[in-house]
Design a protein around this motif. Structure first.
Motif, mmCIF file in Angstrom:
data_model
loop_
_atom_site.group_PDB
_atom_site.id
_atom_site.type_symbol
_atom_site.label_atom_id
_atom_site.label_comp_id
_atom_site.label_asym_id
_atom_site.label_seq_id
_atom_site.Cartn_x
_atom_site.Cartn_y
_atom_site.Cartn_z
ATOM 1 N N MET A 1 0.845 -1.194 0.000
ATOM 2 C CA MET A 1 0.000 0.000 0.000
ATOM 3 C C MET A 1 0.876 1.238 0.000
ATOM 4 S SD MET A 1 -3.128 -1.020 2.580
ATOM 5 C CE MET A 1 -2.028 -1.309 3.971
ATOM 6 N N ARG B 1 -2.904 -0.114 -7.258
ATOM 7 C CA ARG B 1 -3.344 -1.425 -6.795
ATOM 8 C C ARG B 1 -4.237 -1.262 -5.572
ATOM 9 N NH1 ARG B 1 -2.060 -2.099 -11.047
ATOM 10 N NH2 ARG B 1 -0.489 -3.456 -12.007
ATOM 11 N N PRO B 2 -5.069 -2.269 -5.277
ATOM 12 C CA PRO B 2 -5.931 -2.202 -4.087
ATOM 13 C C PRO B 2 -5.137 -1.855 -2.831
ATOM 14 C CG PRO B 2 -6.530 -4.094 -5.427
ATOM 15 C CD PRO B 2 -5.284 -3.523 -6.038
ATOM 16 N N GLY B 3 -5.653 -0.897 -2.074
ATOM 17 C CA GLY B 3 -4.977 -0.444 -0.861
ATOM 18 C C GLY B 3 -4.137 0.794 -1.066
ATOM 19 N N ASP B 4 -3.799 1.102 -2.337
ATOM 20 C CA ASP B 4 -3.037 2.316 -2.627
ATOM 21 C C ASP B 4 -3.928 3.551 -2.451
ATOM 22 O OD1 ASP B 4 -0.887 0.739 -3.239
ATOM 23 O OD2 ASP B 4 -1.043 0.982 -5.416
ATOM 24 N N LYS C 1 -13.109 3.351 -5.944
ATOM 25 C CA LYS C 1 -13.655 2.559 -4.839
ATOM 26 C C LYS C 1 -13.809 1.100 -5.254
ATOM 27 C CE LYS C 1 -17.264 2.910 -1.294
ATOM 28 N NZ LYS C 1 -18.473 3.651 -0.867
ATOM 29 N N ASN C 2 -14.283 0.881 -6.483
ATOM 30 C CA ASN C 2 -14.440 -0.485 -6.991
ATOM 31 C C ASN C 2 -13.099 -1.198 -7.129
ATOM 32 O OD1 ASN C 2 -17.227 -0.212 -7.174
ATOM 33 N ND2 ASN C 2 -17.175 0.492 -9.295
ATOM 34 N N LYS C 3 -12.047 -0.419 -7.374
ATOM 35 C CA LYS C 3 -10.701 -0.994 -7.488
ATOM 36 C C LYS C 3 -10.025 -1.155 -6.130
ATOM 37 C CE LYS C 3 -7.820 0.224 -10.573
ATOM 38 N NZ LYS C 3 -6.940 0.742 -11.629
ATOM 39 N N GLY C 4 -10.666 -0.617 -5.085
ATOM 40 C CA GLY C 4 -10.063 -0.686 -3.757
ATOM 41 C C GLY C 4 -8.983 0.355 -3.552
ATOM 42 N N VAL C 5 -9.020 1.421 -4.361
ATOM 43 C CA VAL C 5 -8.020 2.491 -4.288
ATOM 44 C C VAL C 5 -8.653 3.722 -3.632
ATOM 45 C CG1 VAL C 5 -6.521 4.031 -5.628
ATOM 46 C CG2 VAL C 5 -6.838 1.649 -6.341
ATOM 47 N N ASN C 6 -7.938 4.326 -2.701
ATOM 48 C CA ASN C 6 -8.437 5.503 -1.990
ATOM 49 C C ASN C 6 -7.998 6.787 -2.697
ATOM 50 O OD1 ASN C 6 -9.570 3.984 0.247
ATOM 51 N ND2 ASN C 6 -7.442 3.606 0.844
ATOM 52 N N SER D 1 -10.442 7.003 2.584
ATOM 53 C CA SER D 1 -10.155 5.824 3.412
ATOM 54 C C SER D 1 -10.699 5.995 4.831
ATOM 55 C CB SER D 1 -8.644 5.566 3.469
ATOM 56 O OG SER D 1 -7.983 6.601 4.183
#
Length: 200
Positions: A1, A54-57, A82-87, A98
């Motif tokens: 991350m 990447r997710p969490g970034d 949000k769908n990618k898990g990116v903040n 986040s």
């Protein structure tokens, strides 16, 4: 991350230093930059950033308007992240999706975006109704190219002089068919009933 920075200015003359300094201070491991107007649909390096994240970034920006001018487009982008898990974190507005507060802000932005959509729909509907009340239909004639729309005033002028046949007019402006000439004249505001009385 990791934190990934994004900076943008509208023209080649504008300077990125202020944004870059803020992103560096925030601890961004990598920064992507564009020099392109905010209203442009394509921002080449931002698209690369979206592929890289990447997710969490967390994507960090100096200000929300660096992502574009439209509230609706901004919301669509945040939803995509949000769908990618990116903040997303904006330094000037102290927004971080986040956090609970950041998510609350996002929900509020969704309400504003829906409000903006409704206003656009109402304006469009009102415009079409006004046009119909004046005997015009909304939108441009189906199949009329940009070139034909540009030459429409000239075609109308020649037609209304009434000294050339429709075939001559078509030859002059390289108009492929009689129905296309009909559409061009209609677009230019010519009385179509008069046009249908074919001239020779």
């Amino acid at each position: 991350m990791i934190k990934l920075g994004y900076a943008r200015v509208s023209t080649q003359e504008q300077n990125l230093d202020l944004q870059l300094d803020a992103l560096k201070k925030e601890g961004c491991k990598q920064v992507f930059t564009d020099k392109v107007s905010g209203v442009k649909a394509t921002k080449p390096n931002f698209e690369k950033l979206m592929e890289y994240a990447r997710p969490g970034d967390t994507i960090v920006i100096w200000k929300l308007d660096r992502l574009g001018r439209s509230t609706i487009k901004l919301i669509e982008l945040i939803e995509e992240l949000k769908n990618k898990g990116v903040n997303l974190k904006s330094l000037s507005e102290s927004i971080d999706t986040s956090t609970a507060t950041g998510n609350l802000f996002f929900q509020f932005m969704c309400v504003l975006a829906e409000h903006e959509r409704n206003i656009i729909r109402e304006r469009t509907k009102a415009g079409l109704e006004s046009a119909r009340a004046r005997g015009r239909s909304g939108g441009r004639p189906e199949g009329l190219s940009e070139r034909y729309r540009k030459i429409a005033p000239e075609v109308k002028e020649i037609y209304e002089k009434n000294n050339r046949s429709t075939d001559e007019i078509r030859e002059m402006f390289k108009i492929k068919s009689q129905p296309t000439l009909y559409k061009i004249l209609k677009y230019a505001g010519v009385d179509i009933k008069g046009f249908l009385k074919k001239r020779v």
